[in-house]
Design a protein around this motif. Structure first.
Motif, short mmCIF file in Angstrom:
data_model
loop_
_atom_site.label_atom_id
_atom_site.label_comp_id
_atom_site.label_asym_id
_atom_site.label_seq_id
_atom_site.Cartn_x
_atom_site.Cartn_y
_atom_site.Cartn_z
N THR A 130 -4.16 -5.16 -1.85
CA THR A 130 -4.71 -3.84 -1.60
C THR A 130 -6.06 -3.94 -0.92
O THR A 130 -6.39 -3.17 -0.04
N ILE B 186 -6.90 2.60 6.33
CA ILE B 186 -5.88 1.79 5.69
C ILE B 186 -5.41 0.67 6.60
O ILE B 186 -4.68 -0.21 6.16
N ARG C 67 2.49 1.77 -3.29
CA ARG C 67 1.62 2.27 -4.35
C ARG C 67 1.18 3.71 -4.08
O ARG C 67 0.91 4.46 -5.02
N LYS C 68 1.12 4.06 -2.84
CA LYS C 68 0.75 5.42 -2.49
C LYS C 68 1.94 6.36 -2.47
O LYS C 68 1.83 7.53 -2.12
N ASN C 69 3.07 5.82 -2.83
CA ASN C 69 4.30 6.61 -2.79
C ASN C 69 4.57 7.14 -1.39
O ASN C 69 5.11 8.22 -1.21
N LEU C 70 4.15 6.38 -0.44
CA LEU C 70 4.45 6.76 0.94
C LEU C 70 5.85 6.29 1.28
O LEU C 70 6.35 5.33 0.70
N ASP D 48 -6.68 11.11 6.53
CA ASP D 48 -6.71 9.90 5.72
C ASP D 48 -7.10 8.67 6.51
O ASP D 48 -6.46 8.28 7.46
N TYR E 93 0.83 -1.20 0.00
CA TYR E 93 0.00 0.00 0.00
C TYR E 93 0.87 1.25 0.00
O TYR E 93 0.67 2.18 -0.79
N LYS E 94 1.80 1.25 0.88
CA LYS E 94 2.63 2.44 0.97
C LYS E 94 3.44 2.62 -0.31
O LYS E 94 3.71 3.75 -0.74
N SER F 68 3.22 7.94 7.38
CA SER F 68 3.70 8.75 6.28
C SER F 68 4.77 9.73 6.72
O SER F 68 5.63 10.12 5.95
#
Ligand SMILES: [Zn+2]
Ligand SMILES: [Zn+2]
Lengths: 670, 670
Positions: free
Chosen positions: B375, B476, B285-288, B473, B282-283, B517
């Motif tokens: 995801t 998640i 893909r979220k560019n976290l 946010d 997840y991170k 994040s």
DNA sequence: TAATGGGTGCACT
DNA sequence: AAGTGCACCCATT
């Protein structure tokens, strides 16, 4: 250093140069390009292009017969820059035509088509073209292709392995050379023969030998056979891609791959092939000559035929015959002797395959053949004349289900195998090297002609007949299907000098052995099928296609495909960086010089010399965040020498030792 | 050439030199050695080493921080000669010690031992040593090793593949880089940022871009993991061989290999690992930011621990902390956090494996986890606070049959993954980059200590606690085992600032997302785990170990192992010539310079710059038997620039964007 | 299954 | 002449 146009580089100041260059690069924080150093170092009069050390990879290459040097730089970003120094070449790099030879009348795609039994013709002559094999059986299994090809290429001294395969494609290549081939003995011999190796101190260059384990020379042979399945035609197409080799061709009956192949032959009950390979093994182990040649002839009397152990008068062999052969080889020769087929018991179905015109499914001694070892089979019935069932000569059996029905007898066209590991010819058993003719000793009769006919548009050649003295040594043809020695004759030639023909029932193994042992080969011995033109060897092509010298100025051309993998890990991988995708653009070939080849038992005669050099330079530097060290400037001054006439000597050497005669090739079809 | 001590090389005379050299070789039919040119070309006044064109392969390399240039020549005979130009280096080439760092207290074989959960410590710090992983489960199947290692190294951004394996050995390496990674956009960006790239005409060097398909950069990463089965100890030993990379580390959840790995996790019911990797996916893909660091500390209060998303005060980050980290990293840290284990449902038997001290076999949502996509799992229960079964926090379940029982949570120690494909940090969701502490957010409690105890002889570090603002946010962490976020805490630190800890039942996914994040990582962002010393990058080592400059004289040392495969076929093989067998002898590494790396999206900060250049030159010539062309003389004058401070700029760049803080490393064990 | 290093066939992707 | 993951080898000590 090199700041002056005098082109003088002092090695002692090399470091300073590098430091300057790097300083410039470091001065500009945005400098990421190799050319940045060039721009920044333009202060002085530099006689050499500067290369930044932050280039991960670079290569410099000298093209053959050109005055260009190519520098290739590959970056992690997949961008590659190439720098070509030297005059713009006028030489067409896309030419596949042979030098000193007229353009062959071949297909527009520069390919020729050969029947499998004529493969040696193509292998010896069409090294710059794609050689299509046709006909090809309808393989119903991809796994059937390799055995079929092995039958063809093992007798050629080519052990094929699969390089890559999927459902619709199989790429074959030469089996990699075994490592440890160059033993210390070999090295010592080479060193002893080469005084320069041991030269300890030459112009401040100290030579020292490290006694390290000899590693394999790499897997650089460009020879490929590509089998692709055509969905449209529902059949497999087989093409020889790079008909050249970086190594000598040698049949090794001791290889594991061959043993597996032979076992499969037995499992399949392919008696014909078993016998052929038994013979091949025997002769190989006995260091007997195993060779044959297509002898193209322009006498107009014969079809183009193949022979096993052809012996020609020594007077017919000459250097010019070689040229003739080269000139003749380029012409398309299609489906000659395609009727010379071997029937086998298994394989793919032949629904769409032409049925064999002539073959016998010999059941005699089948069980023995399938059980005995090769040597045992071959040496059965020592000293006794083999029983030749004459009734079988004409017993044609169609085996429509045989995948190998269309395997033309590779023994008829191949056997281009140097003996004795390519040492100067060693054939104690041979008493008379001249005036012996083994024409078509293993050829099958070409009872059926191709549609286009051997006399119509195709080259016509014939074997020059010679009476063959034979004697001595018994019992090697006991279990052979001696009919195969007699029934396949060129219809246009009275080359029936085989002992079997003159007295088949009383012919002894020793007679046949002696018969086969006699050799007056034309271009067979110690010949690597490199023709005089290796322009299609394009391994470096993509790598080197990046630099150009235009109007006296160096041009760097970005080329993402120009890659040189310098720092890689072991694994199984080939060097993908050296693979080239286009033969047209890459007239370069990495061939060892004859001297080096000789050292590695790599004998060449009648072939092109491919002298190549490769200079790889890598720089590495460690930078600490907290400590910015001073920039270092280093320079390399490399001198690359192109030498074109070293090969001549080695040609003479080989000729002196082996009395090699190049392909006798009479071209009557112009 | 080089016949005079003046060390002056005139590029204009290079051709003549080369011609002489080659002529000599050809004059002697027995000349097979490369050194023959040296001895025979003594006529002229050449100051540079001449390279014969009949050399099949050669390389020139500049060593980092040295003034040497090495030329390597490889012959078909497996003989390799190397020429080193420059003063004899005093720098010990066998040194594995880090520069600017005291010698680590490590084993005599220059190796350290780390628990798998401490792998990041070793990876970030011990790049010059062998990193032994211990403990290791007792794999009863060789195939079990790779999944176990994948758990450890995927979070590190390292996708491993098997390079070679047999019954007693498995060698892992980084998966080869995909081709086509650098798009035109990237290239244009790099070109725009680097004016030197587009410099069209610099010093007679013209730059031109070829728009060709980007091909894969080669498989050059030296990183290796070696798993060998010790017959004596009846167990597998796992060692990280070359802890350095030629590429950025990036976790790619889209890779096929990872999908298989993830599928296996589901098949095995390894819920813990599934959740961890769901988060990682997840991170990613979220560019976290996905990063963590070992924060060694010498305050004496804590054990050496690992953290996930550690946030340190910005004031604590400094260049000197980096040095401190480097200095600390070399010391052996054994079996720290070995109790932090993940239980899995299958794997090898653990007869001889230490049983996990603390673990929970979480059955909650197991079926969903095993069925849902990554995801989906991770984003279940949007906007709702995850239900945290507190009763499960302490439910310790031993799974003695689990092969992965001893897989320490790689998420605790790894996540050293640059985001956004190494572009400048892009983290819109992050609102506060400072004062956030995620210490041990995913750590499991170290309820059991190793025998030697974390406070006894091992390094002791602690996480510097920080209050963490969190907000925004949602949803998640719905399906996450949030217990894992709370129950694994450093026993010596009050790092319980996670939203889950402060109000576990009401913590929202958005809170956790924001929590995770926030990043004030020390050396995590866009960091390639190259430390300041790449002397152990020995890929070119064997290749370059052939030349030496002794007393101002060039020495050519024969080295059969110094091989450069230049002309090879594709196939699967790695570049065996570039594999290094000894780290001691090869201080060279092919690393792109920061500029080049930036061009290729290869960002480095806080690491060594490895500027390397590789110049490969090949000569090829076609010789016809009948036509001996004149010799051609070509010369290359190359200037290799070593640049040490180009990386500074990029470090600043990264720091400006990412606020990267290098590893905060307090060393109390001196 | 001594330990350790490397080459390479070949199907998968 | 896809590139490469992987296993079956072999070599050296
Ligand atoms: Zn070959
Ligand atoms: Zn890597």
């Amino acid at each position: 250093m090199s700041r002056q146009n005098n082109n003088c580089i002092d090695p002692t100041t090399t470091d300073a140069m590098l430091e300057e260059t790097s300083s410039v690069s470091s001065a500009s924080s945005t400098t990421t390009s190799p050319s940045s150093s060039s721009s920044s170092t333009s202060v002085g009069n530099h006689c050499s292009p500067s290369i930044l050390k932050n280039h991960p990879d670079a290569s410099a290459t000298a093209a053959p017969n050109t005055d260009k040097i190519q520098l290739n730089l590959m970056f992690p970003s997949n961008q590659t820059y190439s720098l070509v120094m030297g005059p713009e070449t006028k030489q067409p790099r896309t030419s596949k035509q042979k030098q000193n030879a007229p353009p062959p009348a071949q297909t527009e795609d520069n390919s020729v088509t050969f029947a499998p039994d004529n493969i040696q013709i193509a292998l010896n002559q069409d090294q710059n073209t794609l050689i299509h094999l046709d006909p090809v059986p309808n393989f119903n299994d991809k796994a059937d292709i390799k055995p079929w090809l092995q039958k063809i290429f093992y007798p050629q001294g080519i052990e094929i392995v699969i390089e890559r395969s999927d459902n619709t494609k199989v790429i074959f290549k030469c089996k990699a050379a075994k490592k440890g081939r160059s033993s210390n003995k070999d090295k010592n011999q080479a060193s002893a023969s080469d005084p320069t190796v041991t030269t300890p101190n030459v112009n401040h260059v100290l030579l020292k030998k490290k006694k390290k384990r000899s590693v394999s020379r790499f897997n650089i042979c460009p020879f490929r056979i590509r089998a692709t399945y055509s969905l449209k035609r529902k059949k497999w197409n087989i093409v020889v891609i790079n008909n050249t080799h970086s190594h000598p061709l040698k049949f090794n009956p001791d290889s594991e791959e061959y043993k597996k192949f032979k076992l499969k032959l037995r499992e399949d009950g392919d008696l014909e092939a078993i016998k052929k390979f038994d013979e091949l093994e025997y002769k190989t182990r006995k260091n007997l000559p195993i060779q044959s040649s297509m002898i193209p002839c322009d006498c107009g009397l014969t079809n183009e035929i193949q022979s096993f152990n052809i012996v020609l008068p020594s007077g017919r062999t000459a250097a010019n015959s070689n040229d003739t052969a080269t000139a003749t080889s380029s012409r398309p020769i299609k489906k000659l002797l395609s009727a010379n087929l071997i029937s086998t018991s298994n394989g793919g179905n032949n629904n769409n395959v032409q049925k064999p015109r002539t073959r016998v499914n010999d059941k005699r001694n089948k069980e023995n053949l399938l059980k005995k070892t090769t040597t045992t089979n071959f040496l059965t019935n020592n000293g006794t004349a083999p029983a030749i069932p004459t009734n079988r000569v004409n017993s044609l059996v169609e085996n429509s289900n045989s995948m190998t029905d269309f395997l033309d007898d590779p023994f008829n066209s191949s056997m281009n195998i140097p003996m004795n590991d390519f040492a100067p010819f060693n054939l104690e058993a041979v008493t008379n090297l001249n005036e012996i003719d083994f024409t078509d000793i293993f050829n099958k009769p070409t009872t059926l002609q191709q549609d286009d006919g051997p006399f119509s548009t195709l080259n016509e050649m014939h074997i020059h007949d010679q009476q063959t003295p034979y004697a001595a040594d018994m019992s090697i043809f006991s279990s052979l299907d001696t009919a195969s020695l007699t029934r396949f004759q060129s219809p246009m030639h009275d080359v029936n000098d085989s002992p079997l023909l003159r007295n088949p029932s009383n012919t002894t193994n020793s007679e046949m052995l002696d018969y086969m042992s006699n050799q007056h080969t034309t271009q067979e011995n110690n010949v690597i099928p490199n023709n005089g033109n290796n322009n299609n060897n394009t391994t470096l092509a993509n790598e080197l296609d990046v630099f150009k010298m235009v109007d006296g100025e160096l041009k760097i051309i970005e080329d993402d495909n120009a890659l040189l993998k310098i720092n890689s890990t072991t694994g199984r991988h080939d060097n993908p960086e050296m693979t080239n995708t286009s033969n047209e653009h890459n007239p370069y070939m990495f061939h060892a010089s004859p001297a080096v080849q000789a050292e590695g038992q790599f004998w060449q005669n009648n072939i092109t010399n491919n002298d190549s050099i490769n200079i790889t330079s890598s720089m590495n530097q460690i930078t600490d965040n907290t400590t910015n060290t001073n920039s270092n400037i280093q320079s390399i001054n490399m001198q690359l020498i192109e030498l074109n006439n070293t090969s001549k000597k080695y040609d003479d050497h080989n000729n002196n030792n082996n009395n090699n005669i190049n392909s006798h090739n009479h071209n009557n079809s112009n």
